[in-house]
Design a protein around this motif. Sequence first.
Motif, short mmCIF file in Angstrom:
data_model
loop_
_atom_site.label_atom_id
_atom_site.label_comp_id
_atom_site.label_asym_id
_atom_site.label_seq_id
_atom_site.Cartn_x
_atom_site.Cartn_y
_atom_site.Cartn_z
N GLN A 27 0.82 -1.21 0.00
CA GLN A 27 0.00 0.00 0.00
C GLN A 27 0.85 1.26 0.00
OE1 GLN A 27 -3.01 -1.47 -1.02
NE2 GLN A 27 -3.64 0.44 -0.11
N MET A 28 1.98 1.24 0.67
CA MET A 28 2.87 2.40 0.71
C MET A 28 3.32 2.78 -0.69
SD MET A 28 3.45 3.87 3.52
CE MET A 28 2.60 3.55 5.03
N GLY A 29 3.57 1.78 -1.51
CA GLY A 29 4.02 2.06 -2.87
C GLY A 29 2.92 2.62 -3.74
N GLY A 30 1.76 1.99 -3.68
CA GLY A 30 0.64 2.46 -4.48
C GLY A 30 0.84 2.31 -5.99
N HIS A 31 1.82 1.53 -6.39
CA HIS A 31 2.08 1.33 -7.82
C HIS A 31 2.44 -0.14 -8.05
CE1 HIS A 31 6.04 2.02 -6.01
NE2 HIS A 31 6.52 1.27 -6.97
N LYS A 36 3.30 -6.52 -6.97
CA LYS A 36 3.56 -6.59 -5.53
C LYS A 36 2.69 -7.68 -4.89
CE LYS A 36 5.17 -1.83 -5.14
NZ LYS A 36 6.55 -2.05 -4.80
N GLU A 37 1.45 -7.79 -5.35
CA GLU A 37 0.57 -8.83 -4.84
C GLU A 37 1.12 -10.22 -5.19
OE1 GLU A 37 -2.45 -10.48 -2.72
OE2 GLU A 37 -2.08 -8.33 -2.87
N ALA A 38 1.67 -10.37 -6.38
CA ALA A 38 2.27 -11.65 -6.77
C ALA A 38 3.45 -11.99 -5.87
CB ALA A 38 2.70 -11.61 -8.24
N GLU A 39 4.23 -11.00 -5.52
CA GLU A 39 5.37 -11.22 -4.61
C GLU A 39 4.88 -11.63 -3.22
OE1 GLU A 39 9.43 -11.47 -3.59
OE2 GLU A 39 8.54 -11.16 -5.57
N ILE A 40 3.81 -10.99 -2.76
CA ILE A 40 3.23 -11.37 -1.47
C ILE A 40 2.74 -12.81 -1.51
CG2 ILE A 40 1.26 -10.97 0.08
CD1 ILE A 40 1.60 -7.95 -0.57
N ARG A 41 2.07 -13.19 -2.60
CA ARG A 41 1.58 -14.57 -2.74
C ARG A 41 2.74 -15.57 -2.72
NH1 ARG A 41 -3.38 -14.72 -1.39
NH2 ARG A 41 -4.66 -13.19 -2.39
N GLN A 42 3.84 -15.20 -3.33
CA GLN A 42 5.01 -16.08 -3.34
C GLN A 42 5.54 -16.28 -1.92
OE1 GLN A 42 8.13 -14.75 -5.94
NE2 GLN A 42 9.22 -16.67 -5.80
N VAL A 43 5.65 -15.20 -1.16
CA VAL A 43 6.10 -15.32 0.23
C VAL A 43 5.10 -16.15 1.03
CG1 VAL A 43 6.59 -14.06 2.37
CG2 VAL A 43 7.44 -13.17 0.20
N PHE A 83 11.70 -10.16 2.94
CA PHE A 83 10.35 -10.21 2.36
C PHE A 83 9.82 -8.81 2.05
CE2 PHE A 83 9.59 -14.16 5.21
CZ PHE A 83 10.30 -14.97 4.35
N ILE A 84 9.87 -7.92 3.04
CA ILE A 84 9.28 -6.60 2.81
C ILE A 84 10.12 -5.77 1.85
CG2 ILE A 84 7.92 -6.62 4.93
CD1 ILE A 84 9.92 -4.65 6.17
N SER A 85 11.43 -6.00 1.85
CA SER A 85 12.29 -5.28 0.90
C SER A 85 11.97 -5.70 -0.53
CB SER A 85 13.76 -5.53 1.21
OG SER A 85 14.10 -4.97 2.45
N CYS A 86 11.80 -6.99 -0.74
CA CYS A 86 11.48 -7.48 -2.09
C CYS A 86 10.14 -6.93 -2.57
CB CYS A 86 11.47 -9.01 -2.11
SG CYS A 86 13.11 -9.75 -2.00
N ILE A 87 9.17 -6.86 -1.68
CA ILE A 87 7.87 -6.31 -2.06
C ILE A 87 8.01 -4.84 -2.43
CG2 ILE A 87 5.55 -5.72 -1.20
CD1 ILE A 87 5.88 -8.44 0.44
N ASN A 93 10.70 1.19 -6.46
CA ASN A 93 10.15 1.68 -5.20
C ASN A 93 10.19 3.20 -5.15
OD1 ASN A 93 12.98 1.81 -4.78
ND2 ASN A 93 12.71 1.57 -2.60
N ASN A 94 9.46 3.73 -4.19
CA ASN A 94 9.47 5.18 -4.00
C ASN A 94 9.96 5.49 -2.59
OD1 ASN A 94 7.26 4.98 -2.17
ND2 ASN A 94 5.79 5.17 -3.84
N GLN A 95 10.08 6.76 -2.30
CA GLN A 95 10.63 7.18 -1.01
C GLN A 95 9.77 6.70 0.16
OE1 GLN A 95 11.27 11.38 -0.60
NE2 GLN A 95 12.45 11.15 1.28
N LYS A 96 8.44 6.72 -0.01
CA LYS A 96 7.55 6.25 1.06
C LYS A 96 7.81 4.79 1.40
CE LYS A 96 2.99 7.17 1.57
NZ LYS A 96 1.61 7.43 1.13
N GLU A 97 7.97 3.97 0.37
CA GLU A 97 8.24 2.56 0.61
C GLU A 97 9.57 2.37 1.32
OE1 GLU A 97 6.64 -0.14 -2.95
OE2 GLU A 97 7.67 1.69 -3.61
N THR A 98 10.59 3.07 0.84
CA THR A 98 11.91 2.95 1.43
C THR A 98 11.87 3.36 2.90
OG1 THR A 98 12.99 3.36 -0.68
CG2 THR A 98 14.30 3.75 1.30
N MET A 99 11.23 4.47 3.18
CA MET A 99 11.13 4.94 4.56
C MET A 99 10.34 3.97 5.43
SD MET A 99 10.66 9.02 3.87
CE MET A 99 10.29 9.39 5.57
N PHE A 100 9.27 3.40 4.89
CA PHE A 100 8.47 2.44 5.65
C PHE A 100 9.28 1.19 5.98
CE2 PHE A 100 5.53 -1.20 5.83
CZ PHE A 100 4.76 -0.82 6.92
#
Length: 113
Positions: A27-31, A36-43, A83-87, A93-100
């Motif tokens: 959600q932080m990425g929004g793009h 990203k959902e596919a990566e989550i499913r893989q994890v 896991f969260i870094s790969c997502i 990625n954007n700055q919001k994702e990196t900061m999160f």
Amino acid sequence: MDRQILPNLYNPRERQAIYQVMCATRQMGGHHMAEKEAEIRQVMNHIGITPTDQAISRTLTQQQMTATLRNMDDGPKLYFAKFISCIALVGGNNQKETMFVQWMNSEVGVPDI
């Protein structure tokens, strides 16, 4: 080797907390949500997150999730960070994702390697 270790590395509460943080990262990425959902499913497949875990995860408070993740051993914390870094990185990625991701790693106490 990871596929043999990962399913037994986390208890149900840890899997539930990890699932929620992965969704928050998406959600932080929004793009590139589909990627990203596919990566989550893989994890989810790798660590054994079930539909029941998904449903229960929605009842956890932020404090419960953070405490659960803080109490994990360092090895599982390192995988969590991966896991969260790969997502965050999927689709760029954007700055919001990196900061999160940085904030989560700090909050949870992911060890420096």
